[in-house]
Design a protein around this motif. Structure first.
Motif, PDB file in Angstrom:
ATOM      1  N   ARG A 104       0.849  -1.187   0.000  1.00  0.00           N
ATOM      2  CA  ARG A 104       0.000   0.000   0.000  1.00  0.00           C
ATOM      3  C   ARG A 104       0.884   1.236   0.000  1.00  0.00           C
ATOM      4  O   ARG A 104       1.708   1.390   0.895  1.00  0.00           O
ATOM      5  CB  ARG A 104      -0.871  -0.057   1.253  1.00  0.00           C
ATOM      6  N   ASP A 131      -5.376 -12.279   4.222  1.00  0.00           N
ATOM      7  CA  ASP A 131      -4.613 -11.087   4.617  1.00  0.00           C
ATOM      8  C   ASP A 131      -5.035 -10.744   6.031  1.00  0.00           C
ATOM      9  O   ASP A 131      -6.237 -10.673   6.314  1.00  0.00           O
ATOM     10  CB  ASP A 131      -4.929  -9.923   3.666  1.00  0.00           C
ATOM     11  N   ALA A 135      -8.146  -2.861   5.600  1.00  0.00           N
ATOM     12  CA  ALA A 135      -8.232  -1.482   6.104  1.00  0.00           C
ATOM     13  C   ALA A 135      -9.096  -0.636   5.170  1.00  0.00           C
ATOM     14  O   ALA A 135     -10.322  -0.610   5.326  1.00  0.00           O
ATOM     15  CB  ALA A 135      -6.820  -0.922   6.279  1.00  0.00           C
ATOM     16  N   THR A 136      -8.489   0.044   4.177  1.00  0.00           N
ATOM     17  CA  THR A 136      -9.329   0.739   3.188  1.00  0.00           C
ATOM     18  C   THR A 136     -10.023  -0.274   2.286  1.00  0.00           C
ATOM     19  O   THR A 136     -11.018   0.042   1.644  1.00  0.00           O
ATOM     20  CB  THR A 136      -8.479   1.665   2.285  1.00  0.00           C
ATOM     21  N   GLY A 137      -9.436  -1.470   2.190  1.00  0.00           N
ATOM     22  CA  GLY A 137      -9.975  -2.503   1.306  1.00  0.00           C
ATOM     23  C   GLY A 137      -9.284  -2.523  -0.047  1.00  0.00           C
ATOM     24  O   GLY A 137      -9.501  -3.436  -0.844  1.00  0.00           O
ATOM     25  N   SER A 139      -6.193  -3.188  -1.056  1.00  0.00           N
ATOM     26  CA  SER A 139      -5.327  -4.331  -1.395  1.00  0.00           C
ATOM     27  C   SER A 139      -6.150  -5.583  -1.696  1.00  0.00           C
ATOM     28  O   SER A 139      -5.938  -6.238  -2.728  1.00  0.00           O
ATOM     29  CB  SER A 139      -4.361  -4.630  -0.238  1.00  0.00           C
TER      30      SER A 139
HETATM   31  C1  PRP Z   1      -1.058  -4.266   4.784  1.00  0.00           C
HETATM   32  C2  PRP Z   1      -1.961  -5.467   4.990  1.00  0.00           C
HETATM   33  C3  PRP Z   1      -2.857  -5.387   3.782  1.00  0.00           C
HETATM   34  C4  PRP Z   1      -2.999  -3.922   3.558  1.00  0.00           C
HETATM   35  C5  PRP Z   1      -4.355  -3.486   4.067  1.00  0.00           C
HETATM   36  O1  PRP Z   1      -0.062  -4.541   3.888  1.00  0.00           O
HETATM   37  O2  PRP Z   1      -1.271  -6.673   5.111  1.00  0.00           O
HETATM   38  O3  PRP Z   1      -2.340  -6.041   2.641  1.00  0.00           O
HETATM   39  O4  PRP Z   1      -1.971  -3.270   4.314  1.00  0.00           O
HETATM   40  O5  PRP Z   1      -4.586  -2.161   3.767  1.00  0.00           O
HETATM   41  P1  PRP Z   1      -5.710  -1.706   2.741  1.00  0.00           P
HETATM   42  O6  PRP Z   1      -6.941  -2.486   3.048  1.00  0.00           O
HETATM   43  O7  PRP Z   1      -5.870  -0.238   3.041  1.00  0.00           O
HETATM   44  O8  PRP Z   1      -5.209  -1.941   1.341  1.00  0.00           O
HETATM   45  P2  PRP Z   1       1.100  -3.481   3.544  1.00  0.00           P
HETATM   46  O9  PRP Z   1       0.691  -2.597   2.421  1.00  0.00           O
HETATM   47  O10 PRP Z   1       1.532  -2.808   4.811  1.00  0.00           O
HETATM   48  O11 PRP Z   1       2.240  -4.386   2.951  1.00  0.00           O
HETATM   49  P3  PRP Z   1       3.117  -5.524   3.687  1.00  0.00           P
HETATM   50  O12 PRP Z   1       2.203  -6.680   3.981  1.00  0.00           O
HETATM   51  O13 PRP Z   1       4.132  -5.863   2.644  1.00  0.00           O
HETATM   52  O14 PRP Z   1       3.715  -4.941   4.934  1.00  0.00           O
END
Ligand code: PRP
Ligand code: URA
Length: 209
Positions: A104, A131, A135-137, A139
């Motif tokens: 993200r 996962d 959070a925002t959704g 990813s």
């Molecule tokens: C985190 C988590 C999700 C994402 C959720 O990953 O594992 O993939 O954030 O956030 P979102 O719903 O707002 O998209 P991160 O981007 O920190 O990467 P990482 O797992 O490599 O640390």
């Protein structure tokens, strides 16, 4: 519309409390995530279809049950999804595992895909996208779009903790996807972290930062 299930089994809730606590170090955090993933897999697979099978016990011939229906595929979103894979594999050891690499962007919160490697038969499998954080959704939404673009038809999403914003996004974008959560938290903060949440799942799992 997809269903949202909060898995309120006492063991899941108890372990989640220690996962959230900032006093919990990397080793214990990893172990607890692994255990909760296994417990969640037990609940998620509750409705898998069964069929009859004739077997011979040492005593008689008998009708017994075996799993039928589609085979399972696990799709962890890198990095943090990796921390939940082994726990699920303890219950579904024959599952194939595909990987979707997303991070993200810290400024825009937009997901950036950097890797994808999937089993060739994802269209024939029941896929569980994994996962810890929704959070925002962004990813999970991107990962599910990527899977659908490549032919996936049956997808469930499994997360330790979600924010309402993430759940709404997945319900809108993917009404065919059921969502399984350990907890549905209150909100996102201004940095896009889930409140109360557990902090940065990837950093806590891998000891980075
Ligand atoms: C985190 C988590 C999700 C994402 C959720 O990953 O594992 O993939 O954030 O956030 P979102 O719903 O707002 O998209 P991160 O981007 O920190 O990467 P990482 O797992 O490599 O640390
Ligand atoms: N990603 C995380 O790891 N934690 C959050 O709270 C939000 C996104």
């Amino acid at each position: 519309m997809g269903n949202v299930f909060v898995l309120d089994h006492p063991l899941i809730q108890h372990k989640l409390t220690y996962i959230r606590s900032k006093e919990t170090g990397t080793k214990e955090f990893r172990e607890l995530v692994d255990e909760v993933a296994m417990l969640m897999a037990f609940e998620i697979t509750r409705n898998l279809p069964l069929q009859d099978k004739t077997i011979h016990t040492p005593v008689v011939e008998a009708q017994a049950k075996v799993l039928s229906g589609k085979k399972i595929g696990l799709i962890p979103i890198l990095r943090a999804g990796l921390g939940m894979v082994d726990g699920v594999l303890k219950l579904i050891p024959a599952a194939k595992v595909g990987h979707v690499g997303l991070y993200r962007d810290p400024e825009t919160f937009q997901p950036v895909e950097y890797y994808i490697k999937l089993p060739s038969d994802i269209n024939e499998r029941e896929l569980i996208v994994i996962d810890p954080m929704l959070a925002t959704g962004g990813s999970a939404n991107d990962a599910i779009h990527s899977l659908k673009k490549r032919g996936a038809e049956n997808i469930r999403l499994m997360c330790l903790i979600a924010a309402p914003e993430g759940v709404e996004m997945i319900k809108e974008e993917h009404p065919d996807v059921d969502i399984y959560l350990g907890a549905l938290d209150e909100k996102l903060d201004e940095k896009g972290y889930i409140v109360p949440g557990l902090g940065d799942a990837g950093d806590r799992l891998f000891g980075t930062k």
